[in-house]
Design an enzyme around this catalytic site. Structure first.
Site, PDB file in Angstrom:
ATOM      1  N   HIS A   1       0.838  -1.125  -0.212  1.00 31.62           N
ATOM      2  CA  HIS A   1       0.096   0.032   0.041  1.00 31.62           C
ATOM      3  C   HIS A   1       1.015   1.126   0.174  1.00 31.62           C
ATOM      4  O   HIS A   1       1.914   1.323   0.608  1.00 31.62           O
ATOM      5  CB  HIS A   1      -0.888  -0.125   1.295  1.00 31.62           C
ATOM      6  CG  HIS A   1      -2.182  -0.696   0.785  1.00 31.62           C
ATOM      7  ND1 HIS A   1      -3.520  -0.625   1.040  1.00 31.62           N
ATOM      8  CD2 HIS A   1      -2.268  -2.089   0.129  1.00 31.62           C
ATOM      9  CE1 HIS A   1      -4.148  -1.754   0.910  1.00 31.62           C
ATOM     10  NE2 HIS A   1      -3.547  -2.606   0.487  1.00 31.62           N
ATOM     11  N   GLU A   2       0.436   2.235  -0.739  1.00 29.46           N
ATOM     12  CA  GLU A   2       1.138   3.699  -0.878  1.00 29.46           C
ATOM     13  C   GLU A   2       2.439   3.165  -1.585  1.00 29.46           C
ATOM     14  O   GLU A   2       3.397   4.035  -1.254  1.00 29.46           O
ATOM     15  CB  GLU A   2       1.292   4.330   0.371  1.00 29.46           C
ATOM     16  CG  GLU A   2       0.065   4.826   1.268  1.00 29.46           C
ATOM     17  CD  GLU A   2      -0.224   3.552   2.169  1.00 29.46           C
ATOM     18  OE1 GLU A   2       0.462   2.767   2.445  1.00 29.46           O
ATOM     19  OE2 GLU A   2      -1.724   3.596   2.322  1.00 29.46           O
TER      20      GLU A   2
ATOM     21  N   GLU B   1     -11.545   2.477   0.778  1.00 32.29           N
ATOM     22  CA  GLU B   1     -11.244   3.183   2.205  1.00 32.29           C
ATOM     23  C   GLU B   1     -11.822   4.715   2.173  1.00 32.29           C
ATOM     24  O   GLU B   1     -12.234   5.260   3.121  1.00 32.29           O
ATOM     25  CB  GLU B   1      -9.881   3.005   2.584  1.00 32.29           C
ATOM     26  CG  GLU B   1      -9.035   3.821   1.979  1.00 32.29           C
ATOM     27  CD  GLU B   1      -7.389   3.480   2.080  1.00 32.29           C
ATOM     28  OE1 GLU B   1      -7.453   2.292   2.770  1.00 32.29           O
ATOM     29  OE2 GLU B   1      -6.731   4.084   1.908  1.00 32.29           O
TER      30      GLU B   1
END
Lengths: 700, 700
Positions: free
Chosen positions: A479-480, A504
């Site tokens: 993630h990211e 999200e």
């Protein structure tokens, strides 16, 4: 002798300064040429349509002359390639890699006599090209200060874009003409994104999806981004010319290379059918085969997790209020809202076991969450110390007894130096406690300070993590990170990434994701690889206590359809068990839908509007179909002519209910069964922001 | 009630806005005061002599108001401290820590009501002070953008300085008035220094040695530099005011802190005797006690090594010519000059064993040296893979059989991210192969790119390495780190550092180290801690084949004296065994001289001129005396009144031979023995660039 000499001389100078090649079925034509200044250019056409007008190529270097001009053609190599390979997992069982290659060796006049190779691979569905820097006397180490690659579009196309930000891809998409690209209001509005850094108001990220008024679809991205920063695109709003813009490092340069070296592939996927764009395997084909020899341990899976309750604010990652909320013994005093406690985790394990979901992710299991974000702090997490209420051994034994796999969570808070220091220990811990997969996170400004999420150094970090994970037989979900470029072919344990605006945002961002969002993602972010979007939210309104204004921007059955339309080998059923319990009939689709496929058919597609995809389950004569729409209700027909001729099937159709709409009535759905065959045409009624999910299983 | 209110109010406002304290014996007086703008200032005097005129204090912060003005005094704490502690190793057996402390709590007006504590410790030989940022509501994370600390000197003192360079301390010293400080020619001349970055022409490094015309000696440095960048000093040539200048990080800021936090101690060592400056233990006293509980495994030692032959060019670190010098099997083809081969290493082991030298360092033992330097390359060394001709197991067994310890070498080439990734593996390797010590190196620009050797991030790295080494029971000798600030008290396994211009410059730099160099080092670099200077070169001319113009800048016996005058618990006998063999009579001093001491007496000292120091061996009634001079020949008298009253001793005197001089006749020496007692005064005759070494052992 004299004759021979002359003929050799002629041979040397008769390399054409321009070359044209065609794709295998002559759909695309590429013309390479040097202009009067010896600057390399290329142009691309699709039938009679111009994809790119002549566009410059070149690389500028720091502290030495650039690879940008003064070239002559010193060699031409053209060849045809055609083979088929099988991915470890994916949307299809086999992938054909079929292209015409043109390798142009350029030579610069002058004492240095340097060589540069431009390698083009022209497929029927697009073009890949890269710069190659051969080993040569006058080139060893060099630093790229700028890349001059242009993508000169012939007209003011409609673009689906997000800002060219050095640190995030988590923006909602804007649909605008190129002449209207201005990312400042988008960046300004992105307040719930952890880190934003978009200094150029006219820069957009790739994959960039374009649609010409003449109906041509063009997608610009890159493949195999290794040891090089991410490419963004600066838009000249007057000319519609795009120029590569590389994410800089801490000292403002772009890439440190040593010959022999090459850039990633710059890619254009081109078709007059939008469905072809999504179906393209061009980016995967331009990546290297798996570096992992034994891939038998890599297993796509679905999972639930202790996670959504933190997104909606009913639980926390943290265990105590503050780092200094301590009792007399110096122990943290729990605030009582910590979600990753043993009892709660077991509830998820029970739910997963009951419904045949393979994995359980737990975030907030490890110490450090009282003070983890936003201050460029280097020492935050150690990745191995659980909170007192998370009994790692007990949980592991319980999960094993239930046949469920635990998924590790390593949030770095952007402190990558700290993560790299502790990487082996973190993966040893996973091995010791039998975690087959890890979700990593990079929320925050990067340390090394001055580096960016999408620069060369971090790009190398992500690859390093994938490699270390492979050494430990651990699958990774990042993630990211930088957005993917097909590296999951080379590192098939690198199952998925976030690197875009996930589901999200419908929990914590007031604007959420607009209904069109998921119809754009396959044309943009997903061009590079699978996304861990975390679909499957069933409680669609009033899901965030205290925030009645927030809601999901889909209907319930659109959430189901996303399991088909947004491909990933790792799919979360993201909602809380208690939100699934009242809708187990609908949850059945999530239980049934595979995460690995033998075949995929893109039936209908228009970026920003709608999408219908059918996929065949791995090794089975079962098909799953997902159809989604944007904020417009739509009636659509889909032909099931992909089904086996003569075979009867039962389709279970999960459709929007009467009066359903994403904003007013998102949870209305209906489930019906119907016999179907390859002759069947289904009529789908999609609500505003709605979708339909269908499972199709053979009747005996 | 009204009366009480008033008296409280009075109590609140009656803190004096100025305070004066005196050192225990009233040698020094410190006055703290707030000026009209509420800016803190301090001044320092030594008897009637002014050390500092009123000098500003303050810290500026990024993105918030600074701790620089608008203060009132909110509290005053003054106390006396006096105790004695024993270092794990060092120059003396016990150290007295005796000071008057003044802690001033300052408060800023306004809504934030922030507090800052200035803590001063005034010793008879100097001052230490630091900024403390207490935990408080309106201060959590903060970023230091500048430190305003001034050292306002009353006159144009003579300074012994090197440039304030962010990445190196390896310059030769310049002696000049403050008004003449201009580091540009020095930086320009420093071509054999790997990395130079000195953007401010008027910045000098600390420790800065100053001498006033009235005879006062002042040394400015810092103590316990942890989690903060190194302090350099900007010289205002007109006013003789110095201002702190912190080494920046990759994005141009200085330090990332979280309250509670504090800066390192800023130190002034002051005396009218130069000998007191060298003898001062003020910096050690301001450091924290050992963080290592069990220190029994930490053993000072002497060593030889496969090293000088690379400095003089007769051997190489590398094994092959280039990384691509490969045979048909892809193995490196050796060029035949690789020094770290098993046979050669055994030669050094034999020499060490024969002469009772404890350790053997080997550089160039591990792969990577074909292409290691100068290109900001991240992946260079892995720290665990020996070259094919270095049999690590065989060497280890051989050394063990001879009672000799091998010393590991970890050169990072400045790629610190790579080293940190591999740190545990590197130290596991040392443990596995029984290496009790490691020499680390940081030759090259730092990665993370944009960080500097002397910035906060790297300062934390060095401490991290010391801690990891301690966890592995490994002693460390760091080359090219930030210059020390007494942290060897806290990490006694951190035996020594280079961090200055070592003896090696006499091998590879045409200018070498001028004869005065070693008379300045104890007043500058060594104020912060031991240096691995690598003395003991016996072949002083024509030692670099092909470079007859190069030579050492001392006589032979000055090389011996350096073992006493330049204190280190880790001392190399740096020359080749074959250069010691013809002079084993002189080599006897190196065999005898200890590296750990019970007592130290600085007998004579003048920076840049001469030095004589006597030290008592640990646990023995043996003394060793070193006397050195600069380019001037000198006759000096030293009284041996430190010897035990009534005891007779035999002194072995290693003196410059007749006609000796560093430039013309450096290898002439004479050795004589003489009976001495506490009544003896020795007359020493030091040649130009010469020295005398004396061992003094009791007669039965």
């Amino acid at each position: 002798m004299r004759t021979l000499f002359v003929s050799l001389l002629v041979a040397q100078i008769t390399f054409a300064q321009a070359q044209t090649i065609h794709s295998p079925s002559h759909k695309l034509a590429l013309r390479f040429a040097l202009n009067a200044a010896g600057e390399p250019t290329y142009q691309l056409s699709h039938g009679k349509k111009t994809v790119l007008t002549p566009s410059r190529l070149g690389i500028l270097l720091k502290d030495q002359a650039g690879f940008d001009k003064g070239f002559t053609v010193a060699g031409i190599d053209s060849s045809r390639h055609d083979d088929t390979w099988a991915p470890v997992w994916g949307e299809v069982k086999q992938i054909r890699n079929h292209y015409q290659e043109l390798a142009v060796t350029l030579r610069q006049a002058g004492a240095q006599n340097r060589r540069l190779v431009l390698r083009f691979r022209l497929f029927d569905d697009g073009l890949g090209f890269r710069y190659e820097f051969p080993a040569q006397k006058s080139l060893n180490y060099f630093t790229v200060s700028d890349e001059l690659t242009e993508f000169n579009l012939p007209a003011d196309h409609t673009a689906f874009w997000i800002p060219g930000d050095y640190d995030t891809n988590e923006y909602a998409y804007t649909r605008s003409r190129l002449s209207a690209v201005d990312n400042r209001p988008v960046v300004e509005a992105g307040k719930s994104i952890a880190v934003r850094d978009a200094p150029d108001a006219q820069a957009v990220a790739t994959p960039l999806m374009l649609k010409a008024d003449d109906g041509l679809y063009v997608n610009i991205h890159e493949a195999a981004q290794v040891n090089y920063p991410a490419m963004q695109l600066h838009v000249d709003r007057a000319t519609h010319h795009l120029k590569a813009q590389l994410v800089p490092d801490a000292v403002g340069t772009k890439a440190y290379l040593q010959a022999p070296a090459h850039t990633p592939w710059r890619t254009l996927v081109v078709s007059d059918k939008a469905t072809d764009i999504i179906a393209s395997k061009l980016i995967l084909n331009l990546n290297e085969p798996s570096k992992i020899a034994d891939t038998g341990w890599i297993k796509p899976m679905k999972f639930v997790g202790v996670w959504w309750e933190m997104q909606i604010g009913t639980g926390t990652w943290s265990y105590a209020d503050r780092t200094d909320t301590l009792d007399a013994k110096g122990q943290l005093i729990p605030h009582g809202r910590h979600a990753a406690n043993t009892q709660n985790v077991k509830r998820y394990i029970d739910f997963a076991a009951k419904h045949g979901i393979q994995g359980v992710l737990v975030e907030g299991w490890n110490t450090g969450w009282e003070d983890w974000f936003g201050n460029w702090k280097e020492e935050v997490f150690d990745f191995v110390t659980p909170y007192p209420d998370f009994n790692v051994t007990n949980i592991q034994q319980y999960a094993k007894s239930k046949g469920v796999s635990m998924i590790m969570h390593n949030e770095t808070s952007g402190s990558v130096t700290n993560y790299e220091r502790r990487l082996e220990a973190a993966y040893d811990f996973m091995n010791k406690h039998d975690y087959p997969a890890v979700k990593t996170g990079y929320v925050g400004r990067i340390i090394p300070r001055g580096e960016h999420h999408d620069g060369q150094w971090m790009s190398n970090h992500y690859v390093h993590v994938a490699q270390v994970a492979a050494n430990h037989r651990v699958m990774v979900d990042m993630h990211e990170p930088v957005r993917p470029t097909g590296l999951h072919r080379t590192y098939p344990n690198w199952l998925a990434c976030e690197a875009a605006r996930g589901n999200e945002f419908n929990a914590f961002d007031p604007a959420g994701n607009p209904p069109e969002h998921e119809t754009i993602l396959p044309f943009t972010r997903l061009m590079g690889g699978p996304m861990d979007y975390t679909p499957g939210i069933f409680k669609l309104k009033n899901h965030v206590p205290g925030h009645p204004e927030r809601q999901m921007h889909t209907t319930l059955t659109k959430q189901l359809a996303l399991y088909v339309t947004l491909y990933s080998p790792l799919q979360m059923a993201a909602d809380l068990p208690e939100n699934y319990e009242p809708h187990l009939d609908a949850f059945q689709f999530i239980k049934d839908v595979p995460v690995d496929w033998d075949d995929t058919r893109v039936l209908l597609a228009e970026p920003g509007d709608y999408l219908a995809i059918a996929r065949q389950a791995k090794g089975k004569d079962e098909w799953y179909l997902g159809a989604i729409t944007d904020e417009q209700a739509r009636n659509q027909e889909v032909k099931l002519d992909f089904l086996k001729l003569g075979q009867q099937y039962e389709a279970t159709i999960y459709a929007d209910g009467k009066g359903a709409s994403w904003d007013k009535n998102p949870e209305a759905y209906q489930i019906r069964k119907q016999k179907v065959s390859s002759k069947t045409t289904l009529k789908l009624q999609l609500a505003a922001g709605g979708g339909t999910a269908i499972s199709i299983k053979p009747l005996r």
